[in-house]
Scaffold this motif. Structure first.
Motif, short mmCIF file in Angstrom:
data_model
loop_
_atom_site.label_atom_id
_atom_site.label_comp_id
_atom_site.label_asym_id
_atom_site.label_seq_id
_atom_site.Cartn_x
_atom_site.Cartn_y
_atom_site.Cartn_z
N ILE A 224 -27.41 25.61 45.96
CA ILE A 224 -27.84 24.32 46.52
C ILE A 224 -28.47 24.68 47.85
CG2 ILE A 224 -27.09 22.10 47.45
CD1 ILE A 224 -26.84 22.10 44.45
N ASP A 225 -29.79 24.75 47.85
CA ASP A 225 -30.48 25.16 49.07
C ASP A 225 -30.76 23.94 49.96
OD1 ASP A 225 -32.53 23.85 47.79
OD2 ASP A 225 -33.75 25.62 47.44
N ALA A 226 -31.42 24.18 51.06
CA ALA A 226 -31.62 23.10 52.04
C ALA A 226 -32.41 21.93 51.44
CB ALA A 226 -32.32 23.63 53.29
N TRP A 227 -33.32 22.26 50.55
CA TRP A 227 -34.13 21.21 49.91
C TRP A 227 -33.22 20.30 49.09
CZ3 TRP A 227 -36.24 20.53 44.74
CH2 TRP A 227 -37.34 19.67 44.69
N MET A 228 -32.29 20.88 48.37
CA MET A 228 -31.34 20.08 47.59
C MET A 228 -30.29 19.41 48.47
SD MET A 228 -30.75 22.54 44.32
CE MET A 228 -32.04 22.76 43.09
N LEU A 229 -29.89 20.08 49.53
CA LEU A 229 -28.99 19.42 50.51
C LEU A 229 -29.64 18.13 50.97
CD1 LEU A 229 -27.86 22.38 52.85
CD2 LEU A 229 -26.48 21.25 51.09
N GLY A 230 -30.93 18.21 51.26
CA GLY A 230 -31.67 17.03 51.72
C GLY A 230 -31.73 15.95 50.65
N TRP A 231 -31.99 16.34 49.42
CA TRP A 231 -32.06 15.34 48.34
C TRP A 231 -30.71 14.64 48.13
CZ3 TRP A 231 -35.82 12.61 46.74
CH2 TRP A 231 -37.12 13.12 46.70
N LEU A 232 -29.64 15.42 48.18
CA LEU A 232 -28.31 14.80 48.00
C LEU A 232 -28.05 13.79 49.11
CD1 LEU A 232 -26.45 18.01 46.85
CD2 LEU A 232 -26.58 15.89 45.52
N ASP A 233 -28.52 14.10 50.29
CA ASP A 233 -28.38 13.17 51.41
C ASP A 233 -29.20 11.91 51.17
OD1 ASP A 233 -27.31 12.53 53.94
OD2 ASP A 233 -29.16 13.16 54.93
N ILE A 234 -30.38 12.07 50.58
CA ILE A 234 -31.21 10.90 50.28
C ILE A 234 -30.57 10.07 49.18
CG2 ILE A 234 -33.39 10.36 49.07
CD1 ILE A 234 -34.67 12.30 51.20
N TRP A 235 -29.97 10.72 48.21
CA TRP A 235 -29.25 9.96 47.17
C TRP A 235 -28.23 9.01 47.80
CZ3 TRP A 235 -27.27 13.33 42.45
CH2 TRP A 235 -28.36 13.83 41.74
N GLU A 236 -27.48 9.49 48.76
CA GLU A 236 -26.33 8.71 49.24
C GLU A 236 -26.68 7.75 50.37
OE1 GLU A 236 -23.58 11.77 50.77
OE2 GLU A 236 -23.98 10.93 52.76
N ALA A 237 -27.83 7.95 51.00
CA ALA A 237 -28.16 7.15 52.19
C ALA A 237 -28.08 5.64 51.98
CB ALA A 237 -29.54 7.55 52.72
N PRO A 238 -28.52 5.11 50.84
CA PRO A 238 -28.45 3.64 50.69
C PRO A 238 -27.04 3.09 50.82
CG PRO A 238 -29.86 4.60 48.98
CD PRO A 238 -29.19 5.76 49.68
N ILE A 239 -26.05 3.88 50.43
CA ILE A 239 -24.66 3.40 50.56
C ILE A 239 -24.31 3.22 52.03
CG2 ILE A 239 -22.24 4.09 50.26
CD1 ILE A 239 -23.19 5.47 47.61
N ARG A 240 -24.64 4.23 52.83
CA ARG A 240 -24.33 4.13 54.27
C ARG A 240 -25.11 2.99 54.93
NH1 ARG A 240 -21.62 8.83 56.02
NH2 ARG A 240 -21.76 10.56 54.55
N MET A 241 -26.28 2.65 54.36
CA MET A 241 -27.10 1.57 54.93
C MET A 241 -26.54 0.18 54.61
SD MET A 241 -31.15 2.26 54.49
CE MET A 241 -31.40 0.56 55.05
N ASP A 242 -25.78 0.07 53.54
CA ASP A 242 -25.33 -1.25 53.09
C ASP A 242 -24.31 -1.81 54.09
OD1 ASP A 242 -24.06 -3.41 51.78
OD2 ASP A 242 -24.59 -2.57 49.83
N PRO A 243 -24.57 -3.00 54.66
CA PRO A 243 -23.63 -3.58 55.65
C PRO A 243 -22.22 -3.75 55.07
CG PRO A 243 -25.66 -4.86 55.55
CD PRO A 243 -25.74 -3.86 54.44
N ASN A 244 -22.11 -3.88 53.75
CA ASN A 244 -20.78 -4.01 53.14
C ASN A 244 -20.01 -2.69 53.07
OD1 ASN A 244 -20.85 -6.76 52.72
ND2 ASN A 244 -21.81 -6.57 50.71
N TRP A 245 -20.69 -1.59 53.39
CA TRP A 245 -19.98 -0.31 53.31
C TRP A 245 -18.91 -0.20 54.40
CZ3 TRP A 245 -20.76 4.48 56.38
CH2 TRP A 245 -19.95 5.52 55.92
N ARG A 246 -19.21 -0.65 55.61
CA ARG A 246 -18.26 -0.70 56.73
C ARG A 246 -17.52 0.62 56.93
NH1 ARG A 246 -16.43 -6.29 57.44
NH2 ARG A 246 -17.53 -7.61 55.96
N ASN A 247 -18.26 1.70 56.95
CA ASN A 247 -17.66 3.03 57.12
C ASN A 247 -16.57 3.30 56.08
OD1 ASN A 247 -17.71 5.52 58.45
ND2 ASN A 247 -15.88 4.99 59.63
#
Lengths: 411, 411
Positions: A224-247
């Motif tokens: 899992i190289d840096a390019w894939m590290l970045g993609w995995l982060d992009i996969w999950e970002a919408p969850i962190r953006m959702d106001p209902n996530w609340r950390n």
């Protein structure tokens, strides 16, 4: 076109809901080509979901899990030597349901095409085990049993949320080893799995070379190289953006889970796991009655399909678990200096099944994994999967590798 | 490693900020290999940002724009016949600044390596024009001039927001044609552009074949298929998710723009436009002082870099414009039955510059565009760009095609 349309319908859910396999679609496809007299129905392999409990597990990151449980299922019989076991590892959105049916008439597991009596991974010969991973995504699925951020923290009596310790692919392996030992398994004739499952295969072969006779990573990668590290982060970002996530603090009564963010995250996974040939089915047609050329809010049919498929998946999934799973993937082989250092420990014979149109783990990663193994003089065969689904061919198109799997297990 | 590091630093902003070209990085690289005596500095091409205003433009979707303006820049001199013009089309996050500098010592345009006096697109010979597109992303950049959702709607005195009409790549072409006609241009010796620019090149060649003598789509595609429709939708989804977006009504005093959503959207574009070889620079190292294997909130360096780069870009960009741009891309060739039907109208000679590691418009799309042109007996040359940046090689690596561009323009 009939075949393509059938494929689309069959795969719409199969790739998203682990208990809805493609086998039905395949059976339909075969029926179209079959002789007029219907063949006798194949005998159904029935399986049972079981629970393995463990205590005081120390994670690779140094945290303590006072108590944990994962679900699993088995088929076949372990021999006296305990060395005819096969371990099947599931993909990111999957669970233990790789083979068989929980009841007659229910959908089969996702790799049922290659696992069962008389099939390439022959349950008349092998004791086949598949388990749910830690922090499994399908928390709201009644047949998934896992320990993760949605589980109750015995120290507080409330769900862990983001207090759950980081777990890695290697942690998945460690807990599986505890399970296997509890079942009397001494050796694995084969460890096999697709996508995230392939990462577990590689970790197994590196961590416990004396256990693993054969290794079959499908739609896999050696890094899992840096390019894939970045993609995995992009996969999950919408969850962190959702106001209902609340950390991660959304489990309490009266709070809404971050369904929108989770749906968007799963929408990315869903498209990323497929390829253009799959999407061709939709063409450029808009949602019926809509006109994207005139109204900015109107949409194309493929957009709506992705939304609906991901929303259905989100209803049985857990957002925090998604975050822990992406991290586990990011930590692939994190305890080794390099992929080569990890693989040099392996004593297994390898069968690699990359998919030529894979966009998640592009085929060159699989090819490089093969090269590394060859450089290390490890026995390795490669069968490249083809087909319109890209990455997903390693799940729903696995029957392509049937002969190669039989050959791997023949001696 | 020095070269790689230099490349990374130089491209970190160049790909994101249209006015920060790679040429400085290249110049530094060249300096390292140069003879001890420093060469005389290259003469700088100075350009001026101008404004083109138009009125009562009817969009292809049937709406009326009572008034509009786009920025543009030129170099060289139009001949009496009006047929030595070259039109340069910009990419998704770009603007008219393809060549030259606005002041001595400032950063050059993104394709300055191939445009200027004595360069492959020779401004001593050609009258070169580049314009900002409609709904250009860089609304907060002082040197970008555009009409889009952030512009004031003359009917209400307030910004259009989502009341701005849908515009298509074909609309970009139509407004550029008005601009060119206002300048006295009768014919285009060349239309060239990368990425979204390549879509405009193809639309030009199809819509006005009698205008276009040569066409040079870089990192391009002959179709936006359902798979790409889906990706464009994934690019923009974080904007719609941001609570500050408010259906596009965020321009009023006291309201916050949806910066988080816009940053996330640009983060996807930033990674998608690059390739694994670029990312290798980061390796798997965490942000300094952080430990992703132990703390779920800790991150890898590549994640932080993507975040910072995208946040910098978001500060000069507009979220609604992003939505209109993705839609314009989705509507590529939407007025034709097929790519072949569109291209069969072309009378141009073609030079295609796909990038072998392109993840946005994968190289097979460029190859298929070439095949379609050959099937139609159109003259076509193909130079495949290589390099660690994937899609972005068509912007910052364009000098690779210098000889082919000279050959294209030689006769």
């Amino acid at each position: 076109m009939t075949t393509r349309r059938g494929l689309l319908a069959a795969t719409a859910l199969s790739s998203l809901l682990p208990r809805q396999g493609r086998a039905q679609g395949q059976a339909q496809g075969q029926a179209q080509n079959a002789a007029p007299t219907p063949a006798a129905p194949a005998p159904e392999l029935l399986v049972e979901k079981k629970v393995f409990e463990f205590a005081n597990y120390r994670t690779r990151g140094g945290a303590n899990l006072a108590a944990g449980r994962i679900g699993y299922q088995t088929a076949g019989t372990l021999n006296a030597a305990g060395d005819n076991a096969v371990l099947i590892e599931h993909f990111f959105t999957g669970n233990s349901h790789a083979f068989g049916r929980y009841a007659a008439g229910e959908a089969p597991g996702y790799w049922d095409a290659i696992i069962g009596p008389g099939k390439p991974i022959d349950t008349n010969r092998f004791f086949v085990v598949a388990a749910d991973c830690l922090a499994n995504l399908n928390v709201r699925d009644a047949r998934t049993i896992t320990t993760g951020p949605a589980s109750v923290n015995p120290a507080t009596g409330r769900p862990y949320g983001m207090d759950f310790p980081v777990v890695s692919i290697r942690d998945f392996v460690e807990v599986q080893k505890l399970l296997l030992e509890s079942l009397g398994v001494k050796k694995l004739a084969l460890v096999a799995g697709g996508s995230m499952g392939s990462l577990q295969v590689v970790e197994w072969a590196a961590a416990y070379p004396e256990w693993v006779e054969r290794a079959m990573p499908a739609i896999g990668t050696g890094e899992i190289d840096a390019w894939m590290l970045g993609w995995l982060d992009i996969w999950e970002a919408p969850i962190r953006m959702d106001p209902n996530w609340r950390n991660g603090e959304y489990y309490a009564q009266g709070r809404q889970p971050p369904l929108q963010g989770l749906t968007e995250a799963l929408r990315i996974v869903t498209l990323h796991s497929r390829d253009r040939a799959w999407a061709r089915e939709f063409g450029r047609r808009p949602v019926e009655g809509q006109d994207p050329a005139r109204r900015i809010g109107d949409r194309f049919a493929v957009e709506q399909w992705l939304e609906d498929a991901a929303a259905a998946r989100a209803r049985v999934s857990d957002a925090n678990s998604f975050l822990y799973l992406t991290r586990a993937n990011q930590l692939f082989l994190n305890e080794y200096d390099s992929t080569e250092a990890a693989l040099s420990r392996s004593r297994a014979r390898w069968l690699l099944l990359p998919s030529v149109h894979d966009r998640v783990f592009p085929v060159e990663y699989g090819r490089e994994l093969a090269e590394t193994l060859r450089r290390l003089n490890r026995p390795v065969e490669v069968v490249e999967l083809k087909g319109p689904l890209g990455h997903l061919e390693g799940v729903v198109g696995i029957a392509q590798a049937a002969d190669a799997i039989r050959a791997l297990l023949a001696h």
